[in-house]
Design an enzyme around this catalytic site. Structure first.
Site, PDB file in Angstrom:
ATOM      1  N   PHE A 182       0.834  -1.214   0.000  1.00  0.00           N
ATOM      2  CA  PHE A 182       0.000   0.000   0.000  1.00  0.00           C
ATOM      3  C   PHE A 182       0.870   1.266   0.000  1.00  0.00           C
ATOM      4  CE2 PHE A 182      -1.997   2.757   3.469  1.00  0.00           C
ATOM      5  CZ  PHE A 182      -2.613   3.610   2.577  1.00  0.00           C
TER       6      PHE A 182
ATOM      7  N   TYR B 108       4.975  -7.601  16.115  1.00  0.00           N
ATOM      8  CA  TYR B 108       5.065  -6.395  15.280  1.00  0.00           C
ATOM      9  C   TYR B 108       5.757  -5.257  16.022  1.00  0.00           C
ATOM     10  CZ  TYR B 108       3.559  -2.611  12.160  1.00  0.00           C
ATOM     11  OH  TYR B 108       3.524  -1.536  11.302  1.00  0.00           O
TER      12      TYR B 108
END
Ligand code: NAD
Ligand code: UDP
Ligand code: UDP
Length: 341
Positions: free
Chosen positions: A38, A170
């Site tokens: 993206f 993450y």
């Protein structure tokens, strides 16, 4: 089919015409890892239009060829199918290191792989930067602040992160990636840039990535219930993707080697987002509440004084026009999907 292909080729050519011509001395060789994703694909568009030579490295875990197909065949563009966990030997001047799944469902899908991508992947890019004396920009995240106890978040805040929670692969991955950047900077004089990116939205977001903006837009357009996790009082601050890309390029070309927040400080509750998106899509979807997500940060808002002062950067795209463009993209994607069926 042929007609369609020809018209795509025509459109590509038209786009190519707008590419700036840069003399060889001003033209940089730039690597974008995660360039088919993206954010990466919008960054590639900007760098290509500026006239640079761009190499994309991507393993296509969450990225799509479609996001960059308009550059395939351009003499300044190269696409390499490669996983950053493995060493990479090329020659470039700058590295934008974005490779890493970014949405919670994607990065939790295979947490071990997420950790390897952030740790081994970043180490390889730093090793590469060291050997070829390139500048390396790490796409870090506001998640390094965890569930913050300081609000808004300044770069000086150390964060409040659960090291063994479901998000740890993450956020701890990005924290160690930042640590590695500064270890290579002090030990081996690698030039590093660290962007702490806050929530970002725009066209080419994954339809099914489970993030709040894509979920709410899809649910609204399809007349399905809009799902708020928890009471909806938690806040986020969303920036439009072109603002982020401008910030990343400004940071790369600055001399700021400490971390910089890149985000839009306009803060909304998730309930407000649900109503905004329902209104903009003129949807009749009902708004429902589901169980709150584990370790969900209660609030998040960047302090961007540093970016304003040192990069002369601030976001310029208003939420309404960003949402309008994103909704138009999702509508077109849904139409194409139903056409393919
Ligand atoms: P994305 O998932 O669309 O893009 C990530 C890209 O990296 C994909 O093309 C994917 O295929 C590729 N990739 C993943 N693992 C790889 C590996 N091991 N080797 C090679 N390629 C790999 O996500 P995005 O939203 O474009 O995010 C880009 C970067 O920005 C990420 O590093 C993310 O952590 C960071 N970021 C994004 C946001 C946001 O709101 N979008 C917020 C904070 C930080
Ligand atoms: N590396 C790479 N490309 C290069 C140079 C290094 O992918 O052009 C990798 C290398 O394989 C190593 C990592 O980057 O795993 C870290 O490099 P460094 O030189 O710090 O480590 P060393 O090779 O000394 O273990
Ligand atoms: N969220 C929600 N409904 C959804 C998806 C997300 O209420 O369908 C909430 C989520 O719990 C979080 C916020 O929206 O509080 C932002 O979530 P997202 O996954 O987009 O990003 P992040 O948590 O990484 O900021």
């Amino acid at each position: 089919k042929l007609k369609e292909e020809l018209s795509t080729a025509e459109n590509n050519k038209k786009k190519y015409l707008n590419v700036r011509f840069l003399a060889e001395k001003d033209r940089k060789r730039i690597l974008v890892t995660g360039g088919a994703g993206f954010v990466g694909s919008h960054l590639v568009d900007k760098l290509m239009m500026m006239g640079h030579e761009v190499t994309v490295v991507d393993n296509f875990f969450t990225g799509r060829k479609r996001n960059i197909e308009h550059w395939i065949g351009h003499e300044n563009f190269e696409l390499i199918h490669h996983d950053v966990i493995s060493p990479l030997f090329i020659e470039v001047d700058q590295i934008y290191h974005l490779a890493c799944p970014a949405s919670p469902p994607h990065y939790m899908y295979n947490p071990v792989k997420t950790i390897k991508t952030s740790s081994m992947g970043t180490m390889n890019m730093l090793g590469l930067a060291k050997r070829i004396r390139a500048t390396m920009l790490l796409a870090s995240t506001s998640e390094v602040y965890g569930d913050p106890q300081e609000h808004p978040q300044k770069e000086s805040y150390w964060g409040h992160v659960n090291p063994i929670g479901p998000r740890a692969c993450y956020d701890e991955g990005k924290r160690v990636a930042e640590t590695m950047c500064y270890a290579y900077a002090s030990q081996d004089n690698v030039k590093v840039r660290v962007a702490r990116i806050f929530n970002t939205f725009g066209p080419r977001m994954h339809m099914q990535d489970g993030r709040v903006v894509s979920n709410f837009i899809l649910q609204s357009l399809q007349g399905e219930p809009i799902t708020i996790y928890g009471n909806g009082e938690q806040t986020r601050s969303f920036q439009y993707v072109t603002d982020l890309v401008d910030g990343l390029v400004a940071l790369m070309n600055s001399d700021v080697n400490s971390p910089v927040n890149i985000g839009n400080p306009e803060e909304h509750t998730i309930s407000e987002f649900a109503h905004l998106i329902r209104n903009y899509t003129q949807s009749k979807s009902e708004i429902v509440h589901k169980q709150a997500a584990t370790d969900d940060p209660r609030k998040r808002k960047p302090d961007i004084t540093k970016a304003q002062q040192y990069l002369n950067w601030s976001p310029v795209v208003p939420l309404a026009s960003g949402l309008e463009r994103t909704i138009a993209y999702f509508k077109a994607e849904l139409q194409q999907e139903s056409g393919n069926k």
